[in-house]
Design an enzyme around this catalytic site. Structure first.
Site, PDB file in Angstrom:
ATOM      1  N   LYS A  13     -46.036  -1.226  50.694  1.00 31.63           N
ATOM      2  CA  LYS A  13     -45.463  -2.575  50.730  1.00 31.63           C
ATOM      3  C   LYS A  13     -46.444  -3.611  51.252  1.00 31.63           C
ATOM      4  O   LYS A  13     -46.628  -4.670  50.652  1.00 31.63           O
ATOM      5  CB  LYS A  13     -44.202  -2.594  51.615  1.00 31.63           C
ATOM      6  N   ASN A  53     -41.509  -8.524  56.564  1.00 30.57           N
ATOM      7  CA  ASN A  53     -41.783  -7.307  57.323  1.00 30.57           C
ATOM      8  C   ASN A  53     -43.259  -7.158  57.662  1.00 30.57           C
ATOM      9  O   ASN A  53     -43.644  -6.316  58.462  1.00 30.57           O
ATOM     10  CB  ASN A  53     -41.306  -6.099  56.510  1.00 30.57           C
ATOM     11  N   HIS A  95     -36.425   7.279  56.688  1.00 35.16           N
ATOM     12  CA  HIS A  95     -35.405   6.550  57.461  1.00 35.16           C
ATOM     13  C   HIS A  95     -33.983   7.031  57.138  1.00 35.16           C
ATOM     14  O   HIS A  95     -33.029   6.254  57.204  1.00 35.16           O
ATOM     15  CB  HIS A  95     -35.496   5.041  57.203  1.00 35.16           C
TER      16      HIS A  95
END
Length: 479
Positions: A130, A153, A201
């Site tokens: 990302k 982020n 996650h």
């Protein structure tokens, strides 16, 4: 949730807003909302000196802070704004649900605070890549002469950027985590990409299906292009399931030859068959593989995704090339540290899960692999089976190294393994020395741990720094 897509300043005046978390994004949201006239209370379970210092700073600005209590919903709360990492099962959110109070994240607040002429968002998510892709995209957009920033982020709170005003930027490159997407129901990007999906996650999301669904939220309401990875069918499935604006197109990227509505690679050239006049007959050259730094397969995929989003925004081909050439990757992402005795030493400490490590291992032919750390529930059989033919040797350290050792015994029994039974920080120097002993000229010693670092190091950055220092010491000794 019936959330408004854009709000005026008057909307927030007099609202009682609870902000969950005293981190960077929480502080940013609290200040922005207080500045718009809301009555803001920040809650956090911590009570350290650092927490108290942050609390004092906010209280000096008229913002209430409640430390050492993150479970009780303040009386009269109209809206809860959460920091990304807080789990949906947190008692505070359960209390909010019982009281009929919405919970949203800082990205949702930023989306609502945009003005009517705000810069469009080009959004990026995925399990791995990302940050690199977002930075590549920002570099390409800047090369096209556009006012842009890499936000979200990636480190710069997007609320702060939005507060700069509608005329501050032409377009934003926005990195979004699955946490942020979970709490952003109104987000509608100009175009978006999901780079890849692998289990990660799951303790937060509860299941792989829920994790994928939150990632897929990034495609909702896209106007121009939903960019997906042709090597990862789940990303295409997320596009198919998205509710987009009429005329929005699915655009795939591939390391192979692209078909119509795709970007790909032909004889070392990155080409576009999606954003051309006749995509059935034409292809536009964008850049050479040599323009991608580093030119590892997964990083070429990142470059193609960034190029697709830039092209969706109308960026010319020359800017894609110039932006990729200008891009400098962050440290600890397939970073070449040094060559010692004709062996390359590569730091990919950021490879904290098996998916990232697999991509890193695929970039080299003959590898002495340094791995281990906290497995976070991961298994290693698939990773080892896919990478076995590239391994000359393996050096293991860290709390969960036995899991990797057992996978190696099953799928690569002929590969020599050094098992360092230590978790102190000095283990890195020992690991590098053992890797040097196993290596031959032309090999690559690759730190791609496939594990988190916190059993031995503060974070992956410190782990990568220790590797680089150990390599420098090795070079000094050998020199």
């Amino acid at each position: 949730m019936g959330s408004p897509e854009v709000t005026t300043a008057s909307h927030w005046q007099g609202m009682n807003i609870t902000v969950a978390g005293l981190g960077v994004s929480g502080i940013s949201a609290a200040r922005a909302l207080a500045g718009l006239g809301a009555s803001v209370t920040v809650v956090d379970g911590g009570s350290s000196e650092a927490h108290r210092e942050r609390a004092a700073s906010l209280e000096g600005e008229g913002i209430s802070v409640r430390l050492a209590d993150a479970e009780t919903l303040p009386e009269g709360t109209d809206l809860v704004v959460t920091s990304p990492g807080w789990k949906p099962t947190s008692p505070l959110f359960q209390a909010a649900a019982e009281a009929g109070v919405d919970v949203v994240g800082d990205v949702e607040i930023a989306w609502r605070l945009r003005g009517p002429d705000a810069a469009p968002w080009l959004a990026i998510t995925g399990t791995n890549g990302k940050t690199t892709t977002t930075q590549m995209l920002a570099s390409i957009l800047a090369a096209a002469g556009l006012r842009t920033a890499a936000v979200g982020n990636i480190g710069t709170p997007i609320v702060d950027v939005v507060q700069e005003g509608d005329d501050a930027y032409d377009v934003l490159a926005v990195e979004l985590s699955s946490y942020q997407l979970h709490w952003a129901p109104s987000l509608r990007a100009h175009s978006a990409a999901v780079l890849n999906l692998a289990p990660d996650h799951l303790d937060w999301h509860g299941s792989m299906e829920a994790y994928a669904a939150d990632k897929g939220r990034i495609y909702e309401g896209n106007r121009v292009a939903c960019v997906y990875n042709m090597a990862d069918k789940v990303t295409e499935d997320l596009v198919r399931g998205a509710d987009v604006e009429e005329g929005c197109r699915a655009v795939g990227f591939t390391l192979g030859t692209p078909g119509p509505s795709q970007l790909g690679v032909v004889e070392g050239i990155l080409v576009d068959r999606a954003f051309v006049e006749d995509r059935h007959k034409q292809a536009q050259e964008l850049a050479e593989i040599a323009d991608v730094n580093p030119p590892a397969p997964h990083n070429i995929a990142n470059a193609l995704a960034a190029a697709a989003l830039a092209r969706a925004f109308g960026v010319p081909a020359a800017a894609v090339r110039d932006g990729l050439r200008a891009f400098k990757p962050d440290a600890h992402r397939i970073q070449h540290v040094a060559d010692v005795d004709q062996v390359a030493y590569i730091d990919d400490s950021k490879a904290t899960n098996t998916h990232a490590a697999e991509a890193s291992l695929a970039a080299y032919e003959s590898i002495v692999w340094i791995a281990g750390g906290l497995a976070k529930g991961a298994t290693f059989d698939e990773l080892v089976a896919k990478s076995a033919k590239r391994l000359r040797g393996v050096v293991l350290f860290g709390a969960d190294r036995a899991l990797i050792r057992e996978a190696l015994a099953r799928h690569a029994p002929e590969v020599p393994v050094v098992d360092l039974d230590r978790t102190d920080t000095g283990a890195m120097l020992a690991a590098v020395r053992e890797a040097a002993r196993l290596s031959e000229p032309g090999d690559t010693v690759l730190l791609a741990p496939a594990c988190a670092s916190m059993d031995m190091f503060t974070n992956y950055n410190k782990r990568g720094d220790a590797f680089a220092e150990a390599v420098r010491e090795l070079g000094a000794v050998d020199g």
